[in-house]
Design an enzyme around this catalytic site. Structure first.
Site, PDB file in Angstrom:
ATOM      1  N   ASN A 192       0.814  -1.217   0.000  1.00  0.00           N
ATOM      2  CA  ASN A 192       0.000   0.000   0.000  1.00  0.00           C
ATOM      3  C   ASN A 192       0.846   1.264   0.000  1.00  0.00           C
ATOM      4  O   ASN A 192       0.461   2.274  -0.584  1.00  0.00           O
ATOM      5  CB  ASN A 192      -0.918  -0.006   1.221  1.00  0.00           C
ATOM      6  N   HIS A 193       2.002   1.223   0.657  1.00  0.00           N
ATOM      7  CA  HIS A 193       2.797   2.434   0.863  1.00  0.00           C
ATOM      8  C   HIS A 193       4.276   2.079   0.866  1.00  0.00           C
ATOM      9  O   HIS A 193       4.649   0.909   0.945  1.00  0.00           O
ATOM     10  CB  HIS A 193       2.427   3.096   2.194  1.00  0.00           C
TER      11      HIS A 193
ATOM     12  N   GLN B  79       5.035   7.485   5.534  1.00  0.00           N
ATOM     13  CA  GLN B  79       4.717   6.339   4.689  1.00  0.00           C
ATOM     14  C   GLN B  79       3.690   6.755   3.632  1.00  0.00           C
ATOM     15  O   GLN B  79       2.496   6.473   3.756  1.00  0.00           O
ATOM     16  CB  GLN B  79       4.159   5.187   5.531  1.00  0.00           C
TER      17      GLN B  79
ATOM     18  N   ARG C  52       1.909 -12.359   3.173  1.00  0.00           N
ATOM     19  CA  ARG C  52       0.884 -11.648   3.942  1.00  0.00           C
ATOM     20  C   ARG C  52       0.780 -10.273   3.308  1.00  0.00           C
ATOM     21  O   ARG C  52       1.742  -9.505   3.297  1.00  0.00           O
ATOM     22  CB  ARG C  52       1.278 -11.513   5.405  1.00  0.00           C
TER      23      ARG C  52
ATOM     24  N   ASP D 154      -0.033  -6.881   3.527  1.00  0.00           N
ATOM     25  CA  ASP D 154      -0.243  -5.898   4.583  1.00  0.00           C
ATOM     26  C   ASP D 154      -1.150  -4.775   4.102  1.00  0.00           C
ATOM     27  O   ASP D 154      -0.983  -4.245   3.004  1.00  0.00           O
ATOM     28  CB  ASP D 154       1.115  -5.331   5.014  1.00  0.00           C
TER      29      ASP D 154
ATOM     30  N   TYR E 116      -6.517  -0.908   1.357  1.00  0.00           N
ATOM     31  CA  TYR E 116      -6.361   0.524   1.132  1.00  0.00           C
ATOM     32  C   TYR E 116      -5.701   0.893  -0.190  1.00  0.00           C
ATOM     33  O   TYR E 116      -5.306   2.040  -0.392  1.00  0.00           O
ATOM     34  CB  TYR E 116      -5.552   1.132   2.286  1.00  0.00           C
TER      35      TYR E 116
ATOM     36  N   GLU F 101      -8.516   4.430  -3.819  1.00  0.00           N
ATOM     37  CA  GLU F 101      -9.369   5.381  -3.104  1.00  0.00           C
ATOM     38  C   GLU F 101     -10.475   5.875  -4.033  1.00  0.00           C
ATOM     39  O   GLU F 101     -10.289   5.932  -5.250  1.00  0.00           O
ATOM     40  CB  GLU F 101      -8.559   6.598  -2.624  1.00  0.00           C
TER      41      GLU F 101
ATOM     42  N   GLU G 145      -4.572  -9.092   5.054  1.00  0.00           N
ATOM     43  CA  GLU G 145      -4.695  -8.450   6.358  1.00  0.00           C
ATOM     44  C   GLU G 145      -5.728  -7.337   6.212  1.00  0.00           C
ATOM     45  O   GLU G 145      -5.445  -6.258   5.695  1.00  0.00           O
ATOM     46  CB  GLU G 145      -3.357  -7.856   6.818  1.00  0.00           C
TER      47      GLU G 145
ATOM     48  N   HIS H  13       2.724  -9.114  16.112  1.00  0.00           N
ATOM     49  CA  HIS H  13       3.633  -7.985  16.314  1.00  0.00           C
ATOM     50  C   HIS H  13       2.901  -6.664  16.501  1.00  0.00           C
ATOM     51  O   HIS H  13       3.495  -5.686  16.956  1.00  0.00           O
ATOM     52  CB  HIS H  13       4.574  -7.871  15.116  1.00  0.00           C
ATOM     53  N   ASP H  14       1.625  -6.611  16.135  1.00  0.00           N
ATOM     54  CA  ASP H  14       0.837  -5.388  16.282  1.00  0.00           C
ATOM     55  C   ASP H  14       0.165  -5.349  17.650  1.00  0.00           C
ATOM     56  O   ASP H  14       0.187  -6.327  18.401  1.00  0.00           O
ATOM     57  CB  ASP H  14      -0.234  -5.306  15.188  1.00  0.00           C
TER      58      ASP H  14
END
Length: 571
Positions: free
Chosen positions: A117-118, A183, A213, A215, A219, A222, A257, A324-325
């Site tokens: 995404n970024h 980011q 995965r 991530d 998103y 848009e 995710e 990890h989050d």
């Protein structure tokens, strides 16, 4: 988006099973915090390779590696500055190839995190985009003259960001970011960005990885009138990506995710005609497990487990307790959120964004009964379980570290210096080892727990092995079983057999969990249990059989569980 067909790539050293991920036990390994092979204080790829025997003994089928790419590490590596380079502290491409090869020799697989995404604002793409708006990278990111765009998009990190737009002094425009302002989001409306993403995926699949995965995958695209999460264009991109992966790299997988409700997340599976991700994480179940442990009321947990929609053929859920989050509380109401803050995050340092930054064992006050109950539920839920490194030994955390590093401390291998993680001077470690009174590495380490037959580690290893014996857990359906006690949930995992070698006979397991702090007598009822014969999976002892109407009475100790094999009355 399409690429010319190529010869499908199969990986040597693996049992060729196109749906291996449906049966796998996953294990998240933070490269920098797992094992340091060269004494510089930072974990590395060679260190993971050196510990593969331990992971194989534990019963792990697949390792999940969060980002290890070149990065300024302002967000734990999710701020990528070069997708094709490995950060020097972690090793090099030869080290990675060795890790993949040695894992495959053990029939273990490797998936890696891919933040598409970024990027980091230090990535060459962003630096060239901000310097030359009319150049080839000028619209690799989402630029605007003002910050009024996409008003329906929520702010994901409210503790750190007050807007999703940031002003760039060099280009004199605003750029879009869903996460930290360092980011910037990539502009997937630009076909060149889509091609870059495809090439990155192909690069790592050609390196031998077994999947990704994805991530923050909702998103990517848009729209002005939407919430910028799971927009139709995002699903089209994923369907194209899946088609390429299945065609050229059969047997690899992608897991989404997406922190959303099951009926929304299931969109990321796609359809039979246009499949998207092979797996998706189940987020709403996790916080309700912790709520049930303190409220002694499991009704909402049972309701959410029952919400899991059927997956398309070949798809699977990914279930977890911690990672990890932070422990996200976005998927609960305000009353539940405040109750959980009071139970689990009474110190403000334990909170971050809309969640709690603690490990599993400290969350549960090191309660062995609660740790066993939560892990047993995890291993029996529909989908594949994802474990977090160190949780199998009951590792602690360090809330004095910044951001989400509280639960990213070095793995505790031995009671020796630096917990056996590294030979470096303690001051050089990537993070200090845990030395709190309860969770000190002297008491909580792999060496000590492997030597104790009743340790949490040996219990976890036994539970994983028991799960592998029963295809109902990995391949079977999940049927809720009615309970007359608010603290008890029960469901039947059932698989019809005919597995072509995995296990030919039908397999059914009744799972019952008591979240009460007291002993309870519970009555269960389901037509599937009519006249069945029950036995304990762990000792083999028989249990009273349900009556002809499928009614069963059980007495359960506080915070305990049953895994009961279910056989027809004729067996």
């Amino acid at each position: 988006m399409s690429f010319p067909p190529t010869t499908p790539i199969q990986l040597p050293g693996l049992v060729q099973d196109q749906e291996w991920y449906r049966k796998a036990v996953f294990y998240e390994v933070l490269v920098g915090s797992f094992a340091d092979s060269n004494g510089d204080g930072v974990g590395d790829l060679q260190g993971i390779t050196d510990r593969l025997d331990y992971l194989q003994w534990l019963g792990i089928d697949c390792l999940w590696l969060p980002p290890f790419f070149e990065s300024p590490l302002r967000d734990g590596g999710y701020d990528v500055s070069d997708y094709r380079r490995i950060k020097a502290e972690y090793g090099n491409l030869d080290d990675f190839r060795t890790l993949v090869s040695r894992a495959h020799q053990r029939n273990m697989r490797i998936i890696i995190d891919l933040p598409l995404n970024h990027t980091s604002d230090q990535h060459e793409w962003f630096q060239r985009s901000r310097a030359d708006p009319e150049g080839p990278y000028g619209d690799y990111y989402v630029w605007r003259d003002d910050d009024s765009g996409y008003p329906g998009a929520r702010i994901l990190f409210p503790d750190f960001e007050s807007t999703n737009w940031a002003f760039d002094e060099q280009r004199r425009q605003f750029y879009w970011h869903r996460f930290y302002s360092h980011q910037p989001d990539l502009n997937y409306e630009n076909p060149a960005v889509c091609r870059e993403a495809f090439e990155i995926v192909r690069y790592w699949l050609s390196m031998g990885v077994d999947g990704f995965r994805l991530d923050a995958i909702p998103y990517l695209f848009e729209t002005e009138d939407g919430d910028c999460e799971g927009e139709p264009a995002t699903h089209e991109f994923l369907a194209d990506l899946r088609a390429m992966v299945d065609r050229d790299f059969p047997g690899r997988m992608m897991i989404a995710e997406a922190n959303q409700w099951p009926d929304e997340v299931s969109d990321f599976f796609g359809t039979e005609e246009r499949p998207e991700c092979h797996m998706a994480f189940d987020f709403p179940t996790m916080p309700r497990i912790f709520y049930a442990l303190r409220s002694h009321d499991a009704r909402d947990l049972g309701r959410v487990i029952g919400m899991q929609t059927d997956t398309p053929p070949g798809a699977a859920w990914g279930v977890f307790l911690r990672n990890h989050d932070e422990l996200s509380l976005e998927m609960v109401d305000e009353g539940t959120r405040q109750a959980m803050y009071g139970w689990y995050a009474y110190d403000p340092r334990m909170r971050i964004n809309v969640g709690i930054r603690r490990r599993l064992a400290p969350l549960l006050d090191n309660s062995r009964s609660e740790l066993e109950l939560a892990n047993a539920l995890l291993l029996s839920l529909p989908g594949s379980p994802f474990l977090y490194y160190g949780d199998e030994i009951g590792m602690g955390d360090n809330i004095w570290l910044d951001d989400r590093d509280a639960s990213r401390t070095p793995m505790q291998w031995t009671p020796d210096r630096n917990a056996g993680f590294s030979s470096a001077d303690p001051g050089k470690l990537v993070h200090p080892v845990v030395q709190s009174l309860v969770f000190t590495y002297v008491a909580k380490n792999v060496e000590r727990e492997r030597a104790q037959s009743q340790s949490l580690l040996n219990w976890m290893q036994g539970m994983i092995m028991q799960r592998k014996l029963h295809p109902a857990f990995s391949l079977g359906g999940c049927l809720p079983v009615a309970s007359d006690h608010d603290a008890v949930i029960s469901f039947l995992r059932a698989w019809g057999g005919g597995g072509g070698g995995y296990q030919d006979r039908p397999d059914r397991v009744l799972c019952v969990y008591n979240f009460a702090a007291t002993s309870v007598t519970v009555h269960l009822e389901d037509q599937e249990l009519c006249g069945a014969r029950l036995h304990d999976l762990f000792g083999g002892e028989g249990f009273p059989s349900p009556d002809a109407d499928g009614r069963l009475e059980l007495t359960m100790a506080p915070q305990t569980f049953y895994w009961l094999g279910v056989r027809p009355p004729t067996e």
